[in-house]
Write a protein that holds these residues in place. Structure first.
Motif, short mmCIF file in Angstrom:
data_model
loop_
_atom_site.label_atom_id
_atom_site.label_comp_id
_atom_site.label_asym_id
_atom_site.label_seq_id
_atom_site.Cartn_x
_atom_site.Cartn_y
_atom_site.Cartn_z
N PRO A 258 0.80 -1.23 0.00
CA PRO A 258 0.00 0.00 0.00
C PRO A 258 0.83 1.28 0.00
O PRO A 258 0.43 2.28 -0.60
CB PRO A 258 -0.82 -0.13 1.29
CG PRO A 258 -0.92 -1.61 1.52
CD PRO A 258 0.38 -2.18 1.05
N SER A 259 1.99 1.25 0.63
CA SER A 259 2.82 2.45 0.71
C SER A 259 3.35 2.89 -0.65
O SER A 259 3.75 4.05 -0.82
CB SER A 259 4.00 2.21 1.66
OG SER A 259 4.82 1.14 1.18
N ASP B 52 -3.00 7.17 -4.41
CA ASP B 52 -4.46 7.15 -4.33
C ASP B 52 -5.12 7.48 -5.67
O ASP B 52 -6.35 7.41 -5.79
CB ASP B 52 -4.95 8.09 -3.23
CG ASP B 52 -4.54 9.54 -3.46
OD1 ASP B 52 -3.97 9.85 -4.52
OD2 ASP B 52 -4.77 10.37 -2.54
N ASP C 176 -7.24 4.71 -6.77
CA ASP C 176 -8.43 4.38 -5.98
C ASP C 176 -9.71 4.79 -6.72
O ASP C 176 -9.70 5.69 -7.57
CB ASP C 176 -8.40 5.10 -4.62
CG ASP C 176 -7.26 4.63 -3.74
OD1 ASP C 176 -6.60 3.65 -4.10
OD2 ASP C 176 -7.03 5.26 -2.68
N GLY D 28 -7.39 -5.45 0.25
CA GLY D 28 -7.51 -5.06 1.64
C GLY D 28 -8.87 -4.41 1.84
O GLY D 28 -9.90 -5.00 1.51
N VAL E 190 -9.36 -1.37 0.43
CA VAL E 190 -9.34 -0.32 -0.59
C VAL E 190 -9.90 -0.84 -1.91
O VAL E 190 -9.57 -1.95 -2.34
CB VAL E 190 -7.90 0.20 -0.80
CG1 VAL E 190 -7.87 1.23 -1.92
CG2 VAL E 190 -7.34 0.78 0.49
N ARG F 158 -9.79 -0.28 -5.80
CA ARG F 158 -8.95 0.40 -6.78
C ARG F 158 -8.76 -0.45 -8.03
O ARG F 158 -9.17 -1.62 -8.07
CB ARG F 158 -7.59 0.74 -6.16
CG ARG F 158 -6.70 -0.47 -5.79
CD ARG F 158 -5.34 0.04 -5.33
NE ARG F 158 -4.43 -0.99 -4.87
CZ ARG F 158 -3.61 -1.69 -5.66
NH1 ARG F 158 -3.64 -1.52 -6.97
NH2 ARG F 158 -2.78 -2.58 -5.13
#
Length: 373
Positions: A238-239, A243, A246, A308, A310, A312
């Motif tokens: 994720p890092s 975004d 997303d 997770g 999220v 996207r």
């Protein structure tokens, strides 16, 4: 072994041209594409010497006269019905016709052609019947097989056809793409034999041409164990994911009307979709299965995943990983001698329509071993 490669539409990965078999090195001597980005990435990754950009129709005279293997692909499109005879269509003006003419004139020891699975049934089988009819007159042993790239540890349900031709005078054994070696494939269980000119309907996943006959069998597209690779194993942490990948709030709100599915189809985890699965773009895929087939189609690039918590789309890096490429494979290109960056948006179609290097290497090793023997 020297290869002549037509890079059709994309940088169909050149990693596979350096195949080593019995101390012989395979290397590429000529490559062609008419798309700027594809040629630019090739130059950046593999050098400019053998890349020739432009329409193959105007370049056939400059193709090297001496090479061992031709590899390439051609658009999956219906042939013209003009002048159709006994179910065979007109191939004039098509890229397939150009490839056939190159093989006919240069007479390489072998060729490998790649396409999508649906070509077996297009025009009620007429498209593939035409291809086989054209190739069967070139003095090559012709076989084809549908292969799923899951066989090579890639978590993607991607089935592609390889059509291989080995020149009759260098064919070292009867087996090319079948799982077993047989002196007479027509006697194997589940095999059907028919006259090629009388063939009707969709062709099977494996087959070969013997004289006037076509021999077929519904072999699995699995050429080795699929293993347990999952989509989640190939995702960026994720890092590392901006975004910008997303979903927007409006998209999430629109997907609220989906029907929960929570099932696996061909290894792909489907969490929800519209009632009846009417609109593919509204399907939400999970990370615990494999990915559906990646494509170069814009609407398919924006397929939606829940990773997770999220929602996207896949990143361009993840697209590359699922095809078997290094993370930075399509980051840059060489145009006019200068290096330029490619945006993520431009990288998606390059990855989505490429041949996974694992599949290319598998096919080339089969061909090289035939020639070496």
């Amino acid at each position: 072994w020297e290869f002549l490669t037509e890079v059709i539409g994309l940088p169909r990965d050149r990693l596979y041209i350096s195949v080593f078999q019995d101390d012989d090195e395979a290397f590429n001597i000529w490559a062609n594409d008419m798309k700027k980005d594809a040629c630019g990435v090739y130059r950046k990754r593999f050098g400019s010497k053998e890349m020739v950009e432009g329409d193959i129709k105007s370049l056939k005279s400059v193709i090297p006269s001496d090479f061992d293997i031709l590899t390439g692909g051609f658009p999956c499109q219906p042939f013209s019905g003009a002048g159709k005879k006994k179910g065979v269509f007109d191939v004039r003006g098509t890229l397939f016709r150009d490839i056939k003419e190159i093989v006919q004139k240069r007479k390489p020891k072998a060729f490998i052609l790649e396409n999508v699975k649906r070509i077996l049934g297009m025009q009620k089988g007429g498209t593939f019947k035409t291809i086989l009819t054209e190739l069967s007159n070139l003095n090559y042993q012709i076989e084809w097989r549908i292969v799923n790239v899951r066989s090579f540890g890639l978590p993607q349900n991607r089935e592609r056809i390889l059509i291989i031709g080995i020149r009759d005078d260098v064919l070292s054994k009867n087996q090319i793409l079948h799982d077993v070696e047989a002196t007479n494939y027509s006697k194997l269980k589940g095999v059907k034999t028919s006259k090629l000119e009388e063939h009707e309907g969709t062709f099977s996943f494996w087959g070969r041409i013997e004289g006037e006959n076509v021999i077929e069998q519904e072999l699995e597209s699995k050429v080795s164990d699929f293993g347990d690779a999952k989509l989640k194993d190939h995702l960026q942490p994720p890092s590392e994911v901006s975004d910008k990948f997303d979903f927007t709030e409006s998209t999430i709100e629109r997907l609220g009307g989906n029907t929960p599915r929570n099932k696996f189809v061909h290894g792909v985890e489907i969490l929800s979709n519209q009632e009846g699965g009417r609109r593919m773009g509204y399907t939400i895929f999970g990370e615990n299965g494999i990915a559906p087939t990646l494509t170069a189609t814009t609407s398919r690039i924006y397929e939606r995943y829940k990773i997770g918590e999220v929602y996207r789309i896949l990143t361009n890096v993840e697209y590359g990983r699922l095809q078997g490429f290094e993370d930075d494979h399509c980051d840059h290109m060489i145009i006019g001698g200068n290096a330029e960056m490619l945006s993520p948006y431009k990288q998606y179609p390059l990855y989505g329509n490429a041949i996974p290097p694992h599949l290319a290497k598998w096919g080339l090793q089969i061909v090289v071993s035939q020639i070496n023997n």
